[in-house]
Enzyme design. Structure first.
Site, PDB file in Angstrom:
ATOM      1  N   ASP A  33       0.864  -1.200   0.000  1.00 21.54           N
ATOM      2  CA  ASP A  33       0.000   0.000   0.000  1.00 21.54           C
ATOM      3  C   ASP A  33       0.887   1.232   0.000  1.00 21.54           C
ATOM      4  OD1 ASP A  33      -1.922   2.088   0.935  1.00 21.54           O
ATOM      5  OD2 ASP A  33      -3.232   0.396   1.361  1.00 21.54           O
ATOM      6  N   SER A  36      -1.661   6.301   0.474  1.00 23.42           N
ATOM      7  CA  SER A  36      -2.191   7.578  -0.031  1.00 23.42           C
ATOM      8  C   SER A  36      -3.545   7.894   0.581  1.00 23.42           C
ATOM      9  CB  SER A  36      -2.299   7.559  -1.562  1.00 23.42           C
ATOM     10  OG  SER A  36      -3.148   6.507  -1.975  1.00 23.42           O
ATOM     11  N   ASN A  37      -4.273   6.857   1.005  1.00 23.43           N
ATOM     12  CA  ASN A  37      -5.570   7.113   1.648  1.00 23.43           C
ATOM     13  C   ASN A  37      -5.738   6.243   2.894  1.00 23.43           C
ATOM     14  OD1 ASN A  37      -8.057   8.525   1.708  1.00 23.43           O
ATOM     15  ND2 ASN A  37      -9.115   6.703   0.949  1.00 23.43           N
ATOM     16  N   ASP A  60       3.812   1.819  -4.344  1.00 19.47           N
ATOM     17  CA  ASP A  60       2.751   2.140  -5.289  1.00 19.47           C
ATOM     18  C   ASP A  60       2.638   1.006  -6.310  1.00 19.47           C
ATOM     19  OD1 ASP A  60       1.494   5.155  -6.292  1.00 19.47           O
ATOM     20  OD2 ASP A  60       1.406   3.445  -7.664  1.00 19.47           O
ATOM     21  N   SER A 126     -17.263  -2.716  -8.329  1.00 16.06           N
ATOM     22  CA  SER A 126     -18.275  -1.952  -7.603  1.00 16.06           C
ATOM     23  C   SER A 126     -19.622  -2.065  -8.305  1.00 16.06           C
ATOM     24  CB  SER A 126     -17.828  -0.483  -7.594  1.00 16.06           C
ATOM     25  OG  SER A 126     -18.867   0.348  -7.156  1.00 16.06           O
ATOM     26  N   TYR A 150     -14.633   7.700 -11.894  1.00 17.15           N
ATOM     27  CA  TYR A 150     -14.348   6.610 -10.943  1.00 17.15           C
ATOM     28  C   TYR A 150     -14.982   5.307 -11.438  1.00 17.15           C
ATOM     29  CZ  TYR A 150     -14.929   3.382  -7.125  1.00 17.15           C
ATOM     30  OH  TYR A 150     -14.947   2.216  -6.386  1.00 17.15           O
ATOM     31  N   LYS A 154     -13.401   1.597 -12.982  1.00 17.36           N
ATOM     32  CA  LYS A 154     -13.707   0.220 -12.551  1.00 17.36           C
ATOM     33  C   LYS A 154     -14.185  -0.610 -13.741  1.00 17.36           C
ATOM     34  CE  LYS A 154     -12.681   0.466  -8.243  1.00 17.36           C
ATOM     35  NZ  LYS A 154     -11.575  -0.313  -7.707  1.00 17.36           N
ATOM     36  N   TYR A 178     -18.871  -4.825  -5.157  1.00 21.21           N
ATOM     37  CA  TYR A 178     -19.390  -4.482  -3.835  1.00 21.21           C
ATOM     38  C   TYR A 178     -20.575  -3.545  -3.977  1.00 21.21           C
ATOM     39  CZ  TYR A 178     -14.359  -5.280  -2.794  1.00 21.21           C
ATOM     40  OH  TYR A 178     -13.083  -5.747  -2.733  1.00 21.21           O
ATOM     41  N   ASN A 200     -19.845   9.809   1.918  1.00 15.89           N
ATOM     42  CA  ASN A 200     -20.783   8.689   2.002  1.00 15.89           C
ATOM     43  C   ASN A 200     -21.698   8.813   3.224  1.00 15.89           C
ATOM     44  OD1 ASN A 200     -18.040   7.072   0.731  1.00 15.89           O
ATOM     45  ND2 ASN A 200     -19.974   6.989  -0.362  1.00 15.89           N
ATOM     46  N   ARG A 232     -30.398   1.710  -0.836  1.00 12.89           N
ATOM     47  CA  ARG A 232     -29.122   1.058  -1.142  1.00 12.89           C
ATOM     48  C   ARG A 232     -29.016  -0.273  -0.422  1.00 12.89           C
ATOM     49  NH1 ARG A 232     -29.461   4.655  -4.052  1.00 12.89           N
ATOM     50  NH2 ARG A 232     -27.958   6.255  -4.679  1.00 12.89           N
TER      51      ARG A 232
HETATM   52  P1  NAD Z   1      -9.548   2.875   0.832  1.00 11.09           P
HETATM   53  O1  NAD Z   1      -9.171   4.164   0.209  1.00 11.09           O
HETATM   54  O2  NAD Z   1      -9.768   2.851   2.304  1.00 11.09           O
HETATM   55  O3  NAD Z   1      -8.456   1.764   0.471  1.00 11.09           O
HETATM   56  C1  NAD Z   1      -7.725   1.784  -0.722  1.00 11.09           C
HETATM   57  C2  NAD Z   1      -6.264   1.616  -0.357  1.00 11.09           C
HETATM   58  O4  NAD Z   1      -5.489   1.602  -1.546  1.00 11.09           O
HETATM   59  C3  NAD Z   1      -5.733   2.755   0.525  1.00 11.09           C
HETATM   60  O5  NAD Z   1      -5.084   2.207   1.638  1.00 11.09           O
HETATM   61  C4  NAD Z   1      -4.758   3.505  -0.381  1.00 11.09           C
HETATM   62  O6  NAD Z   1      -3.697   4.063   0.343  1.00 11.09           O
HETATM   63  C5  NAD Z   1      -4.317   2.396  -1.327  1.00 11.09           C
HETATM   64  N1  NAD Z   1      -3.891   2.851  -2.654  1.00 11.09           N
HETATM   65  C6  NAD Z   1      -4.522   3.707  -3.492  1.00 11.09           C
HETATM   66  N2  NAD Z   1      -3.820   3.869  -4.616  1.00 11.09           N
HETATM   67  C7  NAD Z   1      -2.710   3.095  -4.500  1.00 11.09           C
HETATM   68  C8  NAD Z   1      -1.599   2.841  -5.336  1.00 11.09           C
HETATM   69  N3  NAD Z   1      -1.477   3.437  -6.524  1.00 11.09           N
HETATM   70  N4  NAD Z   1      -0.645   2.000  -4.895  1.00 11.09           N
HETATM   71  C9  NAD Z   1      -0.736   1.413  -3.689  1.00 11.09           C
HETATM   72  N5  NAD Z   1      -1.774   1.612  -2.851  1.00 11.09           N
HETATM   73  C10 NAD Z   1      -2.741   2.450  -3.260  1.00 11.09           C
HETATM   74  O7  NAD Z   1     -10.835   2.329   0.069  1.00 11.09           O
HETATM   75  P2  NAD Z   1     -11.764   1.085   0.411  1.00 11.09           P
HETATM   76  O8  NAD Z   1     -13.106   1.613   0.750  1.00 11.09           O
HETATM   77  O9  NAD Z   1     -11.101   0.141   1.309  1.00 11.09           O
HETATM   78  O10 NAD Z   1     -11.893   0.457  -1.049  1.00 11.09           O
HETATM   79  C11 NAD Z   1     -11.048  -0.583  -1.485  1.00 11.09           C
HETATM   80  C12 NAD Z   1     -11.363  -0.869  -2.939  1.00 11.09           C
HETATM   81  O11 NAD Z   1     -12.738  -1.207  -3.089  1.00 11.09           O
HETATM   82  C13 NAD Z   1     -11.106   0.330  -3.855  1.00 11.09           C
HETATM   83  O12 NAD Z   1     -10.564  -0.149  -5.075  1.00 11.09           O
HETATM   84  C14 NAD Z   1     -12.498   0.888  -4.078  1.00 11.09           C
HETATM   85  O13 NAD Z   1     -12.601   1.549  -5.309  1.00 11.09           O
HETATM   86  C15 NAD Z   1     -13.341  -0.375  -4.063  1.00 11.09           C
HETATM   87  N6  NAD Z   1     -14.734  -0.143  -3.660  1.00 11.09           N
HETATM   88  C16 NAD Z   1     -15.002   0.541  -2.516  1.00 11.09           C
HETATM   89  C17 NAD Z   1     -16.318   0.788  -2.151  1.00 11.09           C
HETATM   90  C18 NAD Z   1     -16.651   1.593  -0.930  1.00 11.09           C
HETATM   91  O14 NAD Z   1     -17.766   2.122  -0.851  1.00 11.09           O
HETATM   92  N7  NAD Z   1     -15.771   1.696   0.051  1.00 11.09           N
HETATM   93  C19 NAD Z   1     -17.363   0.287  -2.945  1.00 11.09           C
HETATM   94  C20 NAD Z   1     -17.048  -0.433  -4.097  1.00 11.09           C
HETATM   95  C21 NAD Z   1     -15.716  -0.638  -4.448  1.00 11.09           C
HETATM   96  C1  WQD Z   2     -26.003   6.484  -0.273  1.00 14.24           C
HETATM   97  C2  WQD Z   2     -27.338   7.208  -0.253  1.00 14.24           C
HETATM   98  C3  WQD Z   2     -27.282   9.410  -1.221  1.00 14.24           C
HETATM   99  C4  WQD Z   2     -24.636  11.217   1.769  1.00 14.24           C
HETATM  100  C5  WQD Z   2     -21.023   5.467  -3.456  1.00 14.24           C
HETATM  101  C6  WQD Z   2     -20.325   5.400  -4.783  1.00 14.24           C
HETATM  102  C7  WQD Z   2     -20.235   3.978  -5.236  1.00 14.24           C
HETATM  103  C8  WQD Z   2     -19.608   3.077  -4.159  1.00 14.24           C
HETATM  104  C9  WQD Z   2     -20.238   3.285  -2.823  1.00 14.24           C
HETATM  105  C10 WQD Z   2     -17.289   2.787  -4.583  1.00 14.24           C
HETATM  106  C11 WQD Z   2     -27.656   7.977  -1.539  1.00 14.24           C
HETATM  107  C12 WQD Z   2     -27.582   9.488   0.257  1.00 14.24           C
HETATM  108  C13 WQD Z   2     -25.412  10.332   1.055  1.00 14.24           C
HETATM  109  C14 WQD Z   2     -25.275  12.304   2.428  1.00 14.24           C
HETATM  110  C15 WQD Z   2     -27.405  11.519   1.636  1.00 14.24           C
HETATM  111  N1  WQD Z   2     -18.233   3.357  -3.967  1.00 14.24           N
HETATM  112  N2  WQD Z   2     -26.772  10.464   0.999  1.00 14.24           N
HETATM  113  N3  WQD Z   2     -26.626  12.407   2.342  1.00 14.24           N
HETATM  114  O1  WQD Z   2     -23.735   7.018  -3.724  1.00 14.24           O
HETATM  115  O2  WQD Z   2     -24.743   4.745  -3.170  1.00 14.24           O
HETATM  116  O3  WQD Z   2     -22.335   4.938  -3.592  1.00 14.24           O
HETATM  117  O4  WQD Z   2     -20.302   4.682  -2.501  1.00 14.24           O
HETATM  118  O5  WQD Z   2     -17.358   2.020  -5.509  1.00 14.24           O
HETATM  119  O6  WQD Z   2     -19.468   3.994  -6.399  1.00 14.24           O
HETATM  120  O7  WQD Z   2     -21.063   6.155  -5.728  1.00 14.24           O
HETATM  121  O8  WQD Z   2     -23.214   5.850  -1.512  1.00 14.24           O
HETATM  122  O9  WQD Z   2     -23.116   6.550   0.834  1.00 14.24           O
HETATM  123  O10 WQD Z   2     -22.648   8.258  -0.973  1.00 14.24           O
HETATM  124  O11 WQD Z   2     -24.974   7.418  -0.667  1.00 14.24           O
HETATM  125  O12 WQD Z   2     -28.629  11.661   1.587  1.00 14.24           O
HETATM  126  O13 WQD Z   2     -24.632  13.157   3.062  1.00 14.24           O
HETATM  127  O14 WQD Z   2     -27.269   8.225   0.780  1.00 14.24           O
HETATM  128  O15 WQD Z   2     -28.031  10.361  -1.925  1.00 14.24           O
HETATM  129  O16 WQD Z   2     -29.032   7.863  -1.754  1.00 14.24           O
HETATM  130  P1  WQD Z   2     -23.608   5.701  -3.080  1.00 14.24           P
HETATM  131  P2  WQD Z   2     -23.393   7.063  -0.528  1.00 14.24           P
END
Ligand code: NAD
Ligand code: WQD
Length: 357
Positions: A33, A36-37, A60, A126, A150, A154, A178, A200, A232
Site C-alpha cells: 500500500d 495515499s488514503n 505504489d 463496484s 471513478y 472500474k 461491492y 458517504n 441502497r
Molecule cells: P480505501 O481508500 O480505504 O483503500 C484503498 C487503499 O489503496 C488505501 O489504503 C490507499 O492508500 C491504497 N492505494 C490507493 N492507490 C494506490 C496505489 N497506486 N498504490 C498502492 N496503494 C494504493 O478504500 P476502500 O473503501 O477500502 O476500497 C477498497 C477498494 O474497493 C477500492 O478499489 C475501491 O474503489 C473499491 N470499492 C469501494 C467501495 C466503498 O464504498 N468503500 C465500494 C465499491 C468498491
Molecule cells: C447512499 C445514499 C445518497 C450522503 C457510493 C459510490 C459507489 C460506491 C459506494 C465505490 C444515496 C444518500 C449520502 C449524504 C445523503 N463506492 N446520501 N446524504 O452514492 O450509493 O455509492 O459509494 O465504488 O461507487 O457512488 O453511496 O453513501 O454516498 O450514498 O442523503 O450526506 O445516501 O443520496 O441515496 P452511493 P453514498
C-alpha cells in the site's frame, strides 16, 4: 498456512478488515500500500488484532520495480487488489489521476503478475458498474454503464480483465462487485476513516451522532421508493471481508479439482476465466431507515434536513446475491442494526479516526 496472498491496498478500509479474515482463514498475507488514503496505524492495529506482525511493503502499484522485488521475494498463490482511489466527486475533478491510479496501476500489477506467472486475481469492483439499473435486484448479467470517471475506471478494468481472460486461458479473474460497504470491526479498533467531511452516508451519520457535524443533508425525498429517499444495499464490511475469503477458497478448490481431472483423464485443465460476482445482502434500505436505525442503536438524536437530489445519484440499488450464495457458499449475515452498532463503536472509540494527535 494455506497459501500466500498479496493484498494491494490492504491498509485501507475494506483491505484491513479482509486481512483479518484472511489470517483467520489460514492465509498468509503480504500487504502492499502506498498509504495515499490510509495510515500505518491501521496496519499496526490489524497486527495487534491478529497477534502477529504484518508483512507490510509501502509502495505504489505503478512502481513495477518494487512490485517485481516483492514477487521475487514471495511465492504468491494470488492477489487481492483493493488499491485504488474511490471518491466519485474527486474523480470528476481529476479524471487523469483516477485513470492513472486505477487503470494504469492495475495494468502495471497485471504485467508483473504475468511475468511471475501468478494468474489468480480477486479485484475490487463496484455496483457502480451497473449505472442506473433497469431491473432490481441487480444480477451479474445486468448491462453495465458508468457516468463518472471513478465508475468508468472500474468498468475499464473489468473490460481489461475480460480481454485478458480471452487472450490467455490460464488467468482466473474474479471481480467482486461491492454494493455499499459500511460498519467496522466489532473490536472498534479498525474502521472507515474518511479524510475531511465524508461523502458517504454512513460515516456522515456517525459524525452527526457523535457531534462532529451538526446536521445530515438527505439528498432528495422525491424518489420512487418506500419513503422517497434513496435505497441502497448496505453490507457490513466484515461480511464483505468474508466474501473475499470465500472467493479465494472457491478458486483453490476449483483448481484442485481441475488438477485431479487432468491427472485422471486426458482432459486439459481449465481455468475460471472472468467471473464477476456481486457482494451485497440482497436487501434495500432507505436513507431514512438507516438514519432511524442508527439513532436507535446510538441513542442519539440525528438532526437532518431534506435538500435536492445529488447529481448522478440513482433511486434504488440492491443486489441479487444468488451467485455468491450458489458458487461461493457465501451470504451476508449481519443486520443493519449490527452495521450501525459497529460503526458507532468505532466512531466513539476513535473520534479522530487513526489520527492519534
Ligand atoms: P480505501 O481508500 O480505504 O483503500 C484503498 C487503499 O489503496 C488505501 O489504503 C490507499 O492508500 C491504497 N492505494 C490507493 N492507490 C494506490 C496505489 N497506486 N498504490 C498502492 N496503494 C494504493 O478504500 P476502500 O473503501 O477500502 O476500497 C477498497 C477498494 O474497493 C477500492 O478499489 C475501491 O474503489 C473499491 N470499492 C469501494 C467501495 C466503498 O464504498 N468503500 C465500494 C465499491 C468498491
Ligand atoms: C447512499 C445514499 C445518497 C450522503 C457510493 C459510490 C459507489 C460506491 C459506494 C465505490 C444515496 C444518500 C449520502 C449524504 C445523503 N463506492 N446520501 N446524504 O452514492 O450509493 O455509492 O459509494 O465504488 O461507487 O457512488 O453511496 O453513501 O454516498 O450514498 O442523503 O450526506 O445516501 O443520496 O441515496 P452511493 P453514498
Amino acid at each position: 498456512m494455506k497459501n500466500k496472498i498479496l493484498v494491494t491496498g490492504g491498509a485501507g478500509y475494506i483491505g484491513s478488515h479482509t486481512c483479518i479474515a484472511l489470517h483467520q482463514a489460514g492465509y498468509e498475507i503480504v500487504v502492499y500500500d502506498n498509504l495515499s488514503n490510509s495510515s500505518r496505524e491501521a496496519v499496526n492495529r490489524v497486527a495487534s488484532l491478529i497477534g502477529q506482525p504484518i508483512d507490510f511493503v509501502e509502495g505504489d502499484i505503478r512502481d513495477t520495480d518494487l512490485l517485481r522485488q516483492v514477487f521475487s521475494d514471495n511465492q504468491f498463490f494470488g492477489v487481492i487488489h483493493f488499491a485504488g482511489l474511490k471518491a466519485v466527486g474527486e474523480s470528476v475533478a481529476k479524471p487523469l489521476m483516477y485513470y492513472n491510479n486505477n487503470v494504469s496501476g492495475t495494468i502495471s500489477l497485471l504485467e508483473v503478475m504475468a511475468e511471475y506467472d501468478v494468474k489468480n486475481l480477486v479485484f475490487s469492483s463496484s455496483a457502480t458498474v451497473y449505472g442506473d439499473p433497469e431491473v432490481l435486484p441487480i444480477d451479474e448479467s445486468s448491462p453495465r454503464s458508468c457516468t463518472n470517471p471513478y465508475g468508468q475506471s472500474k468498468l475499464t478494468v473489468e473490460h481489461i480483465l475480460e480481454d485478458l481472460a480471452v487472450s490467455d486461458e490460464s488467468w482466473n479473474l474474479i471481480p467482486l462487485r461491492y454494493f455499499n460497504p459500511v460498519g467496522a470491526h466489532p473490536s472498534g479498533q479498525i474502521g472507515e476513516d474518511p479524510n475531511d467531511i465524508p461523502n458517504n452516508l454512513m460515516p456522515y451519520i456517525s459524525q452527526v451522532a457523535v457531534g462532529k457535524l451538526s446536521k445530515l443533508s438527505i439528498f432528495g425525498n422525491d424518489y420512487p421508493t418506500i419513503d422517497g429517499t434513496g435505497v441502497r444495499d448496505f453490507i457490513h464490511v466484515t461480511d464483505l471481508a468474508q466474501g473475499h475469503v470465500a472467493a479465494l477458497d472457491y478458486l483453490l478448490s476449483y483448481l484442485e479439482q481441475q488438477t485431479s481431472i487432468e491427472e485422471h483423464s486426458s482432459n486439459k485443465k481449465s481455468s475460471i476465466g472472468f467471473l464477476p460476482i456481486n457482494l451485497g445482502t440482497g436487501t434495500g434500505t432507505s436513507v431514512l431507515e438507516l438514519v432511524t436505525a442508527f439513532s436507535k442503536v446510538s441513542e442519539q438524536d440525528i438532526p437532518y434536513q431534506f435538500v435536492s437530489r445529488r447529481a448522478g445519484d440513482i433511486a434504488s440499488c440492491y443486489a441479487s446475491a444468488d451467485k455468491a450464495r450458489d458458487l461461493l457458499n457465501w451470504q451476508a449475515k449481519l443486520s443493519i442494526s449490527d452495521m450501525c452498532q459497529d460503526t458507532w463503536r468505532w466512531q466513539k472509540m476513535n473520534p479522530n479516526g487513526y489520527n492519534l494527535a
